[in-house]
Design a protein around this motif. Structure first.
Motif, PDB file in Angstrom:
ATOM      1  N   ASN A 144      -4.304 -22.983  -6.033  1.00  0.00           N
ATOM      2  CA  ASN A 144      -3.321 -21.899  -6.086  1.00  0.00           C
ATOM      3  C   ASN A 144      -3.994 -20.541  -6.202  1.00  0.00           C
ATOM      4  O   ASN A 144      -3.496 -19.554  -5.660  1.00  0.00           O
ATOM      5  N   GLN A 151       0.346 -19.468   1.588  1.00  0.00           N
ATOM      6  CA  GLN A 151       1.340 -20.512   1.785  1.00  0.00           C
ATOM      7  C   GLN A 151       0.910 -21.438   2.924  1.00  0.00           C
ATOM      8  O   GLN A 151       1.131 -22.647   2.868  1.00  0.00           O
ATOM      9  N   ARG A 174       2.673 -24.901   3.578  1.00  0.00           N
ATOM     10  CA  ARG A 174       4.087 -24.492   3.648  1.00  0.00           C
ATOM     11  C   ARG A 174       4.258 -23.504   4.800  1.00  0.00           C
ATOM     12  O   ARG A 174       4.260 -22.299   4.615  1.00  0.00           O
ATOM     13  N   HIS A 190       3.997 -15.668  -5.305  1.00  0.00           N
ATOM     14  CA  HIS A 190       4.675 -16.879  -4.838  1.00  0.00           C
ATOM     15  C   HIS A 190       3.675 -18.017  -4.612  1.00  0.00           C
ATOM     16  O   HIS A 190       3.955 -19.174  -4.938  1.00  0.00           O
ATOM     17  N   TYR A 207       3.145 -21.757  -7.282  1.00  0.00           N
ATOM     18  CA  TYR A 207       3.635 -22.945  -6.591  1.00  0.00           C
ATOM     19  C   TYR A 207       3.133 -24.218  -7.271  1.00  0.00           C
ATOM     20  O   TYR A 207       1.979 -24.330  -7.643  1.00  0.00           O
TER      21      TYR A 207
END
Length: 78
Positions: A10, A25, A30, A70, A74
């Motif tokens: 992360n 991401q 993602r 963000h 996660y």
């Protein structure tokens, strides 16, 4: 790749997202979120450029901060 909030994966994803919104991401796998953050950053850059007529990427910077956060918080669903 990432085990959860605060993991090494992360942190790397957050650093990637700081420079290119959505890249973190993408590193996390993602794809839809990656495209969303990148498109938002491009729109924010265009809007701030139209308003200020300056190449200072203020909108891009704001979106990259949100994208960074963000990616950092996660946690993969169980």
């Amino acid at each position: 790749m990432s085990a959860g909030q605060g993991s090494t994966g992360n942190v790397i994803a957050a650093i990637c997202s700081f420079f290119v919104p959505g890249l973190g991401q993408l590193v996390q796998g993602r794809i839809l979120w990656a495209l969303t953050w990148f498109v938002l950053a491009c729109l924010a850059f265009a809007i701030t450029w139209l308003v200020t007529l300056s190449l200072l990427p203020f909108g891009w910077f704001v979106i990259s901060l949100f994208s960074c956060i963000h990616a950092a918080v996660y946690s993969r669903p169980n």
